[in-house]
Write a protein that holds these residues in place. Sequence first.
Motif: not given
Length: 558
Positions: A461, A469, A472, A517, A521
């Motif tokens: 991402d 990352e 993720a 993040f 999320h």
Amino acid sequence: MSEPTAAICMLAVGKPGYALAAREALTSFLRHTDFEIYVTADSAVAPFLPQSPRIHLNLISLSSPEHRSSYFRAKFDALAWCLDQARAAIILQVDVDAVLLRPLAAAEMMAALGDRRMGMVEQTGISGSEMNGDDFFEHYRGQSLAFIDASAEPPPRHAFHYFNSGVVLAYGDELRRFLDWADERQRVLPADHMAGGYMLGDQAYFQIWANTVAPDRCRALPWQWNHCSHWDEGFPRKDALIAHFSNFRNGPEFETVMAMHALVGDGPTDPELEQTSTGRAAELAFIIITYNSSRVIGYCLDALADRKHEIIVIDNASTDGTLDHVTREGVTIIRNTRNEGFAAAANRAAAATSAMHLCFLNPDCLMTPAAVEAALTTLRQRPDAMVVPDYVDWHGNPTAGRQPGYSRLKLMADILDNNGMAKLARRLKRLPGYDLESWSWPLAAALFVRRGTFHAVGGFDERYFCYMEDVAIGYEMARRGFEIIRLDQVLPHFGQHGADIPSSGRIRLIDAARLKFARLHYGRAVAAALAVMHWVLLRRLAIKGAWRRQRRRGMGSR
């Protein structure tokens, strides 16, 4: 008269630092000699040693030694094994933190010994200490000799040499006599070898042999044979033969190994092993993202000597000479004109290869052939998975490559830990729900994945500049029902050495990535709460810093 023959003997056991120092030392002897090399190593070190038919390996276990003295006794055992295996007349025993700086032939060894059977370099001092030859003599007489053989007489002061055993040159028959004597003494001595709070090691035995038992058969070698950072001025000097980075049994530090690598230089470990491309499309492409990684990238690439795999280095506009270490045969270089961050650079490199499998490798992580084979075998059977090894840091501390999912609680604890609240962070880690077992993510210092799978999950991402990352992509893998598989392999990963970034800047990048993040999320409300907490922590640190500076100024004015 036949040409004399020689062999190298080395013991390499313990923490990762010993493995990587031994790699540099062995590389130097492979390049500059045609000798057979006999290495005694444990299972933690052996995977990282250079591959060469001239290296003969004796695998031992020293996982939980009862005494620290077990390590120096292992050095004697390694020497005995070398003598049993080698057909050489002369043996050069070297510590793992010693590198050969120029070509060396057996005839030069024989000339250095002359009419003597053993030779060592005399240690003239200790860096940062006032100790001199008189102090060394008193230590020898009052501790070493008194402990190992109290009935023996010390030599006159003028005839005494404080030899260093980091480099020992000797004929095989003399070494056998020495080992027989040392074994006889060890049988009647306490196993811990502690004398006055100080552990006596192999150097004490070699010194007694050379000064008291067989002084007429031992010689002081010129300083060039053991040019040591611990007592020689101007280290490392260009006219030395062997550069020795002694560290009083504390093990080589990261900076030591990097300094050894600078002396040895980049390139293949053994020039006799020709590395050629197969001419077929590579099954695996290593993708390495660099940013001011000059200290480690050459070391990382040297471990990827097998040319059947593709190597792509994508550089994020380094300014420290990183590309000087990268420009070599078999490496494809992609140069970014600015620092695009990890995720964007990794995706760009992944799009540039046709290899079936990818390995995203940090420049401060060292790959092994065993890890590559294990990863490819797993991916052939499980093409929709990602696979990661476990890691070990410089001091031998392990880190799992497959990590449990990131919870809100973990995000909070990490931000607290980064900003002066480590004790509270540790309390949060003990709470239920800290780790999410419903999904996992790969610690991507060495992440293997099928190229099709990587593209199927959208790659890394690019909203993350640096850090998180890998978390993720683990979240996305779980969302699609794909698995993160842990390899039964361990690789050295020396975190925070891959890019030359100040620690304060690194913390800012990590905190920013965690806040992002949280927003992506867990929603804006969670992200906003964490952002407020982060701001308060920063203000607290700023106030504490200002108070300390003011207090220091006040004390200075008194």
